[in-house]
Enzyme design. Structure first.
Site, PDB file in Angstrom:
ATOM      1  N   GLU A 149       5.103 -64.387  20.182  1.00 24.53           N
ATOM      2  CA  GLU A 149       5.237 -63.931  21.564  1.00 24.53           C
ATOM      3  C   GLU A 149       5.641 -62.458  21.639  1.00 24.53           C
ATOM      4  O   GLU A 149       5.210 -61.726  22.531  1.00 24.53           O
ATOM      5  CB  GLU A 149       6.299 -64.805  22.245  1.00 24.53           C
ATOM      6  CG  GLU A 149       6.685 -64.410  23.643  1.00 24.53           C
ATOM      7  CD  GLU A 149       7.928 -65.142  24.123  1.00 24.53           C
ATOM      8  OE1 GLU A 149       8.098 -65.270  25.341  1.00 24.53           O
ATOM      9  OE2 GLU A 149       8.749 -65.590  23.278  1.00 24.53           O
TER      10      GLU A 149
ATOM     11  N   ASP B 140      12.337 -61.471  31.924  1.00 21.40           N
ATOM     12  CA  ASP B 140      13.522 -62.325  31.817  1.00 21.40           C
ATOM     13  C   ASP B 140      13.907 -62.486  30.339  1.00 21.40           C
ATOM     14  O   ASP B 140      13.205 -63.154  29.607  1.00 21.40           O
ATOM     15  CB  ASP B 140      13.280 -63.681  32.486  1.00 21.40           C
ATOM     16  CG  ASP B 140      11.958 -64.330  32.066  1.00 21.40           C
ATOM     17  OD1 ASP B 140      11.032 -63.630  31.637  1.00 21.40           O
ATOM     18  OD2 ASP B 140      11.873 -65.560  32.183  1.00 21.40           O
TER      19      ASP B 140
END
Length: 630
Positions: free
Chosen positions: A568, A374
């Site tokens: 991340e 996503d």
């Protein structure tokens, strides 16, 4: 480097606050509470030992930032004087990163949902309710009793009991009072305690589905088997009480799962030694339950082709996104209904306005989030129409794993819920899936796997890193593997690893103006790890070492230049954590010292170091660029 005009010992006694403030004043010129390559200080700092009066110069961004980090740790002791260990200041960066992941980061990311750990979970930035709420399934009798007692003790805390068999309509009622979902409890000597889990980090302060598998790999490498087993126990709990392994354990995630990696985690745990045959039997039963009820119900996630899709439940906008995230999608509909965009959004959420086209868009959007990707233009407004390469690779591996466990540990036959399964049954499921994937998704001319659009009966020619998932799953033949490595891989490879898509595919969908974080030029740990495992599985060992080195070099270089930052994701076009797409970059916001890294990037570092030989590890510590080696 360290330099001195005098002989010095390796531990200096200093005035902690005085040195801390002086170092920041001199070196943190942009005042972001870090010392990085972007700061314009002299990059030289003199330490004075309070006892011996010996001096030592700390030189360069890396060692100055290490000094800042060590000082930050000392400050937590509230002492006036403390010792700085110069060995830690000049520590090899590879050893430093790996040590901190093993000794510090996993513990910092650990959580429990119990009396001790509950507030760390429910009082975070995602909590919008005035009263922090914990949802517990009525089926979990032990959990209901435990948390209702806790409700009496804790201020500003409420327990909501979920029906045993809840509906989608019930889940919609939770949107006005979102909260965290309970996880497993275990009986310790004197009391019940929460079974621990590991959060990804930053704002992701809950247990995520596929993140947890990769985190589990890292834990097993770092000899933290108990924590990996605990993840498996919480997977089992979610399937038992929520019907699926959730995207994450918050109420608005009850509508969707994530990639099925439960069996893969069990296999990795088993490699380290089975806790017990009863334990394995229990998890095998739950794996089969997940496979049958989450993935293999025709018309839901199983399609007419015999292959699977991601297909989340629920209607309308997902609730985890930031305000305004969907404005570009909603604006044409606001115009259509002649309403200001915020008013249209409100009426749409309340189902005062029902629009079939917009509902369909969000079916695909929710399903895309179920995939873990996503977002990506590969799946925007089409995800639920695709037999995607990723989900079918995962399920092929799932089928093979179940066959292996039944054959190896249960005499080739296993009975659960009055159904008897043989290892051969699961092998045949895997053979069928493999043949269908190769029939519908393999493209010989391109040398890649593409998602299959079963609605329009055609391949979707979007070149995504998921093309390498069949290598990981072991479903390719030698010709396919060779083409993936020789034809496809160069199109994704940058200095620091593989991108989420090729540049040409990211650009081809010109109707989408948003740069999606799972597309080019961004690089993610799951893609790297699955690629490495696939290369090793097909004996491309030198290529595996190269791809590991590229990614680990990027992590190491970034940590050295930016105060230990482990983010991340990365922008591979510029080999940087400075990502400007959609949601920013979790793991980059901290003061003075990175205390947790980021879950699956931590795991990728520990995993990758196992693959590199001693010579490459040495070169990594010296920050030799991949472009000078490969």
């Amino acid at each position: 480097m360290l330099s001195s005009t005098k002989k010095y010992k390796m531990k200096f006694l200093i005035n902690i606050n005085e040195v801390f403030e002086k170092l920041l004043s001199q070196e943190d010129t942009d005042q972001d509470k870090k010392i990085t390559k972007d700061d314009n200080g002299p990059k030289r700092f003199v330490l004075l030992d309070q006892n011996t009066k010996a001096e030592v110069e700390i030189i360069g961004t890396y060692q100055l930032s290490n000094l800042l980090q060590e000082l930050a740790v000392l400050k937590e002791s509230d002492l006036i004087l403390g010792e700085v260990d110069l060995n830690r200041i000049q520590e090899n960066p590879v050893e430093r990163i790996s040590r901190k992941i093993k000794d510090d980061y996993w513990d910092e990311l650990s959580r429990t949902i119990d009396k001790k750990g509950l507030m760390q979970i429910i009082e975070d930035e995602k909590t919008s309710s005035e009263v922090a709420t914990l949802h517990v399934s009525a089926k979990d009798k032990q959990g209901v009793a435990y948390f209702q007692e806790l409700e009496k003790e804790l201020p500003n805390f409420k327990v909501e009991i979920m029906p045993e068999n809840y509906s989608m309509e019930y889940i919609e009622t939770l949107n006005d009072k979102p909260g965290i979902l309970a996880l497993a409890l275990e009986q310790k000597t004197y009391s019940l305690q929460g079974v621990p889990f590991i959060v990804p980090g930053g704002r992701f302060n809950e247990m995520y589905g596929w993140d947890s598998y990769f985190i589990g790999l890292g834990l097993l490498i770092d000899n933290k088997k108990d924590k990996a087993i605990a993840i498996a126990e919480n997977f089992k709990y979610q399937i038992t009480y929520y019907g699926k392994i959730l995207n994450a354990n918050r109420s608005y995630y009850l509508t969707r799962t994530q990639p099925p990696l439960y069996s893969s985690l069990i296999i990795e745990i088993v490699k380290k030694g089975i806790p017990s045959l009863i334990w394995l039997q229990s998890h095998l039963e739950t794996m089969i339950l997940e496979y049958n009820t989450v993935w293999m119900i025709q018309g839901n996630r199983l399609t007419v082709t015999g292959l699977n899709r991601y297909k989340a439940d629920g209607i309308g906008m997902p609730f985890e996104v930031e305000a305004g995230h969907f404005d570009d999608v909603l604006e044409p509909y606001a115009i259509k209904y002649n309403l200001p965009i915020r008013e249209f959004e409100k009426q749409y959420l309340q189902r005062i306005i029902v629009d079939a086209d917009l509902d369909e868009y969000f079916v695909h959007d929710r399903s895309m989030r179920e995939s873990g990707h996503d977002t990506t233009n590969r799946l925007i407004n089409k995800c639920a129409n695709l037999n995607s390469v990723d989900i079918n690779s995962f399920l092929y591996k799932y089928e093979k794993d179940i066959a292996y466990i039944i054959e190896t540990y249960f005499g080739s036959t296993f009975k659960t819920d009055n159904v008897s399964y043989t290892a051969e049954d699961w092998k045949q499921k895997a053979i069928y899936r493999k043949n269908k994937i190769n029939e519908l998704c393999w493209n010989e001319q391109a040398g890649m796997y593409f998602d299959y659009d079963f609605v329009n009966k055609t391949q979707l020619p979007f070149e995504a890193a998921t093309t390498f998932f069949p290598l990981w799953a072991g479903l390719c033949d030698d010709n396919q593997a060779k083409k993936l490595v020789e034809v496809a891989l160069p199109q994704f490879t940058k200095t620091g690893g593989i991108t989420g898509s090729t540049k040409s595919s990211a650009a081809q969908l010109s109707i989408y103006t948003t740069q999606r974080q799972w597309d080019y030029p961004f690089g993610w740990a799951p893609h790297q790890i699955l690629l490495w495992e696939g290369l090793l599985k097909y004996n491309f060992r030198d290529k595996a070492k190269e791809m590991v080195y590229r990614w680990l070099w990027l992590i190491t270089r970034n940590a050295v230049d930016y105060n230990g930052t482990i983010p991340e994701k990365f922008d591979l076009e510029i080999s940087s954590h400075k990502v400007f797409a959609e949601y920013g970059n979790v793991g980059t916001e901290f003061d003075y010292i990175a205390k947790e890294g980021f879950g699956w990037v931590n795991a990728s570092y520990q995993y990758g170091l196992q693959i590199l030989n001693a010579d490459l590890k040495t070169k990594l510590g010296e920050l030799v660029s991949p472009e000078d080696l490969f």
